[in-house]
Scaffold this motif. Structure first.
Motif, mmCIF file in Angstrom:
data_model
loop_
_atom_site.group_PDB
_atom_site.id
_atom_site.type_symbol
_atom_site.label_atom_id
_atom_site.label_comp_id
_atom_site.label_asym_id
_atom_site.label_seq_id
_atom_site.Cartn_x
_atom_site.Cartn_y
_atom_site.Cartn_z
ATOM 1 N N ARG A 52 -14.687 68.307 65.784
ATOM 2 C CA ARG A 52 -14.267 67.720 64.510
ATOM 3 C C ARG A 52 -13.804 66.284 64.719
ATOM 4 O O ARG A 52 -13.084 65.967 65.666
ATOM 5 N N ASP A 53 -14.230 65.425 63.815
ATOM 6 C CA ASP A 53 -13.817 64.026 63.838
ATOM 7 C C ASP A 53 -12.372 63.929 63.343
ATOM 8 O O ASP A 53 -12.072 64.263 62.197
ATOM 9 N N THR A 54 -11.477 63.472 64.209
ATOM 10 C CA THR A 54 -10.069 63.332 63.827
ATOM 11 C C THR A 54 -9.607 61.887 63.858
ATOM 12 O O THR A 54 -8.424 61.607 63.661
ATOM 13 N N ALA A 55 -10.540 60.950 64.108
ATOM 14 C CA ALA A 55 -10.169 59.541 64.204
ATOM 15 C C ALA A 55 -10.347 58.853 62.852
ATOM 16 O O ALA A 55 -11.306 59.113 62.131
ATOM 17 N N PRO A 56 -9.433 57.958 62.489
ATOM 18 C CA PRO A 56 -9.588 57.208 61.242
ATOM 19 C C PRO A 56 -10.679 56.152 61.378
ATOM 20 O O PRO A 56 -11.148 55.869 62.492
ATOM 21 N N PRO A 57 -11.129 55.566 60.292
ATOM 22 C CA PRO A 57 -12.144 54.506 60.368
ATOM 23 C C PRO A 57 -11.675 53.353 61.256
ATOM 24 O O PRO A 57 -10.484 53.041 61.324
ATOM 25 N N ARG A 58 -12.651 52.712 61.901
ATOM 26 C CA ARG A 58 -12.359 51.556 62.761
ATOM 27 C C ARG A 58 -12.662 50.286 61.981
ATOM 28 O O ARG A 58 -13.643 50.217 61.248
ATOM 29 N N ARG A 84 -15.826 44.293 59.527
ATOM 30 C CA ARG A 84 -16.723 45.443 59.478
ATOM 31 C C ARG A 84 -15.927 46.712 59.718
ATOM 32 O O ARG A 84 -15.053 46.756 60.587
ATOM 33 N N ILE A 85 -16.214 47.756 58.947
ATOM 34 C CA ILE A 85 -15.584 49.056 59.151
ATOM 35 C C ILE A 85 -16.664 50.075 59.503
ATOM 36 O O ILE A 85 -17.768 50.041 58.969
ATOM 37 N N THR A 86 -16.330 50.968 60.418
ATOM 38 C CA THR A 86 -17.267 52.011 60.864
ATOM 39 C C THR A 86 -16.525 53.336 60.997
ATOM 40 O O THR A 86 -15.324 53.363 61.281
ATOM 41 N N ASP A 87 -17.248 54.421 60.784
ATOM 42 C CA ASP A 87 -16.687 55.758 60.957
ATOM 43 C C ASP A 87 -17.818 56.758 61.071
ATOM 44 O O ASP A 87 -18.826 56.649 60.342
ATOM 45 N N ASP A 88 -17.672 57.733 61.949
ATOM 46 C CA ASP A 88 -18.738 58.702 62.189
ATOM 47 C C ASP A 88 -19.016 59.587 60.975
ATOM 48 O O ASP A 88 -20.155 60.011 60.758
ATOM 49 N N SER A 89 -17.994 59.879 60.179
ATOM 50 C CA SER A 89 -18.184 60.784 59.043
ATOM 51 C C SER A 89 -18.402 60.054 57.730
ATOM 52 O O SER A 89 -18.661 60.683 56.704
ATOM 53 N N GLY A 90 -18.293 58.717 57.730
ATOM 54 C CA GLY A 90 -18.489 57.950 56.510
ATOM 55 C C GLY A 90 -17.176 57.514 55.881
ATOM 56 O O GLY A 90 -16.145 58.175 56.031
ATOM 57 N N ASN A 106 -24.050 48.515 55.842
ATOM 58 C CA ASN A 106 -23.786 48.487 57.276
ATOM 59 C C ASN A 106 -22.298 48.371 57.592
ATOM 60 O O ASN A 106 -21.923 48.200 58.746
ATOM 61 N N GLY A 107 -21.453 48.457 56.564
ATOM 62 C CA GLY A 107 -20.014 48.421 56.781
ATOM 63 C C GLY A 107 -19.383 47.047 56.738
ATOM 64 O O GLY A 107 -18.171 46.922 56.946
ATOM 65 N N PHE A 108 -20.160 45.999 56.471
ATOM 66 C CA PHE A 108 -19.610 44.645 56.439
ATOM 67 C C PHE A 108 -18.959 44.377 55.079
ATOM 68 O O PHE A 108 -19.409 44.857 54.046
ATOM 69 N N PHE A 109 -17.906 43.557 55.099
ATOM 70 C CA PHE A 109 -17.236 43.175 53.867
ATOM 71 C C PHE A 109 -16.777 41.729 53.970
ATOM 72 O O PHE A 109 -16.572 41.193 55.055
ATOM 73 N N GLN A 110 -16.601 41.107 52.825
ATOM 74 C CA GLN A 110 -16.037 39.767 52.765
ATOM 75 C C GLN A 110 -15.367 39.578 51.416
ATOM 76 O O GLN A 110 -15.813 40.112 50.400
ATOM 77 N N HIS A 111 -14.259 38.850 51.401
ATOM 78 C CA HIS A 111 -13.544 38.595 50.157
ATOM 79 C C HIS A 111 -12.750 37.318 50.310
ATOM 80 O O HIS A 111 -12.201 37.029 51.370
ATOM 81 N N ASP A 125 -5.868 49.590 53.895
ATOM 82 C CA ASP A 125 -5.858 51.056 53.905
ATOM 83 C C ASP A 125 -7.278 51.580 54.026
ATOM 84 O O ASP A 125 -8.176 51.145 53.291
ATOM 85 N N LEU A 126 -7.466 52.535 54.934
ATOM 86 C CA LEU A 126 -8.786 53.107 55.191
ATOM 87 C C LEU A 126 -8.693 54.623 55.251
ATOM 88 O O LEU A 126 -7.712 55.179 55.778
ATOM 89 N N SER A 127 -9.709 55.306 54.723
ATOM 90 C CA SER A 127 -9.816 56.757 54.910
ATOM 91 C C SER A 127 -11.287 57.134 54.973
ATOM 92 O O SER A 127 -12.134 56.467 54.378
ATOM 93 N N ASP A 128 -11.579 58.218 55.710
ATOM 94 C CA ASP A 128 -12.968 58.658 55.831
ATOM 95 C C ASP A 128 -13.199 59.942 55.045
ATOM 96 O O ASP A 128 -12.294 60.454 54.371
ATOM 97 N N ASN A 129 -14.394 60.467 55.136
ATOM 98 C CA ASN A 129 -14.762 61.647 54.344
ATOM 99 C C ASN A 129 -14.117 62.933 54.832
ATOM 100 O O ASN A 129 -14.231 63.971 54.163
ATOM 101 N N LEU A 130 -13.438 62.877 55.981
ATOM 102 C CA LEU A 130 -12.713 64.045 56.489
ATOM 103 C C LEU A 130 -11.209 63.871 56.330
ATOM 104 O O LEU A 130 -10.424 64.553 56.987
#
Length: 392
Positions: A52-58, A84-90, A106-111, A125-130
């Motif tokens: 199980r993926d227990t890591a938060p988004p990077r 850029r943000i990445t996560d195995d579960s989305g 691809n996870g890239f953002f700009q503002h 603040d970040l959260s993934d699908n798990l």
């Protein structure tokens, strides 16, 4: 009672270490046809046990550059926050200072954000699908009240900086192998230029999986839009091809076909556009197989010690490539990795394309089989100058 009409269904349920195993037999057959492990959570798995993926988004902040305490010192009224943000579960949700941000595929953002004088705090603040989540803080200290004093090396420049950034991962023709990294590389370059150098977002076009028509159309627009005071950077990452018999190199847009060159883009076509687009400086960067075929002759290296003012005052039409006209390059590019690293690590206000190239050439040679190239695109109006990258 006839034995041929017996229908037997056997179901054995065992509790093993908190999990249950169901052996299911199809009616009228005498062998087990499926085995499923049912985990206590109610989810099923077949075969190897899933972790199980227990890591938060990077998250990686590309611009501005932060120190080890997630702090950056700036002298500006506004900034482009890029990363850029990445996560195995989305990614489930992503916000900066409680405002929802939508990254690209691809996870890239700009503002863009305005900065007050002194300390500016950004809560991410970040959260993934798990439901794994995290909260991060970055600290931008605006020293606008104490701007950097101009030095004798400063120079006045007119015009704007434009970019055409091309990355191609996916090809329509199934006979052409898809790639994994060009779009990511192109997006990273786009973010680096907008966030750290004097490229405004409205002046850079990022093309993802463009067709031949898309590429030609955008080059055509630039040929009418740019002025002799402007500067242009063209970047291409995707498949390239060298026709030994015709002694001609090509770029492969997304609609290229393996057995028909109708949609291939000749190097001579790119050279014609470089010649026609009337800029002060044009720099072509090609990260593709046989990219060095853009040179009609081997380009001489520029002396990086020549004063920036002198290099900028003379027009230039130069190219930087990941290899020679005989070389294939890997999907994961060492060339672009070190090119981007030097752009991000650079602390100089002004750096010429020649000096930038010399700063990472040896690293590419030491870590890949390819020989990067830098030189003049012949017969396009080069007068010995250099493209100058100017930091924000």
């Amino acid at each position: 009672m006839g034995m041929n009409y017996y229908k037997i269904t056997l179901i054995f349920i065992f509790l093993l270490a908190g999990s249950s195993i169901s052996l299911c037999q199809v009616e009228g057959e005498s062998k087990v046809t499926s085995i499923k492990l049912i985990k206590p959570s109610g989810t099923e798995e077949s075969g190897e046990r899933n972790v199980r993926d227990t890591a938060p988004p990077r998250i990686k902040i590309i611009s501005p550059q932060l120190d080890s305490t997630s702090t950056a010192h700036l002298s500006a009224s506004s900034i482009y926050l890029m990363g850029r943000i990445t996560d195995d579960s989305g990614i489930q949700s992503f916000s900066i200072n409680d405002a929802i941000i939508t990254p690209d595929e691809n996870g890239f953002f700009q503002h863009s954000y305005s900065l007050a004088e002194g300390l500016n705090v950004f809560k991410i603040d970040l959260s993934d699908n798990l439901a794994n989540s995290s909260t991060n803080f970055i600290y931008l200290i605006n020293d606008a009240a104490n701007p950097t004093i101009a030095t004798g090396d400063e120079f006045d420049y007119k015009g704007d900086f434009y970019g055409l950034i091309i990355g191609i991962d996916n090809y329509i023709d199934p006979d052409i192998v898809d790639l994994d990294h060009p779009i990511t590389d192109a997006t990273l370059l786009y973010s680096t230029l907008v966030g750290n150098y004097m490229f405004e977002p409205e002046n850079i076009t990022l093309l993802k999986d463009p067709t031949r028509a898309d590429v030609i159309r955008n080059l055509d627009i630039l040929s009418y839009k740019l002025t002799p005071n402007d500067n242009l950077l063209i970047f291409y990452a995707g498949h390239g091809y060298w026709d030994e018999e015709k002694e001609t190199g090509y770029w492969f847009p997304s609609d290229a076909e393996q057995f028909s060159s109708v949609n291939w883009i000749r190097n001579s076509t790119i050279q014609d556009f470089v010649d026609d687009i009337n800029t002060r400086h044009t720099l072509l960067i090609s990260d593709a197989c046989f990219a060095g075929s853009i040179f009609k002759t081997r380009g001489a290296f520029q002396d990086a010690s020549i004063a920036v003012n002198k290099l900028y005052s003379l027009s230039s039409r130069k190219a930087m490539t990941s290899g020679t006209f005989l070389e294939e390059v890997p999907d994961r590019s060492v060339f672009i990795e070190y090119f981007l690293k030097r752009l991000l690590d650079n602390e100089k206000k002004y750096i010429s394309s020649g000096e930038l190239y010399n700063s990472f050439r040896e690293a590419v040679l030491n870590n890949s089989p390819n020989i990067p190239q830098y030189g003049v695109i012949q017969d396009t109006g080069d007068e010995g100058g250099e493209f100058i990258f100017i930091k924000r």
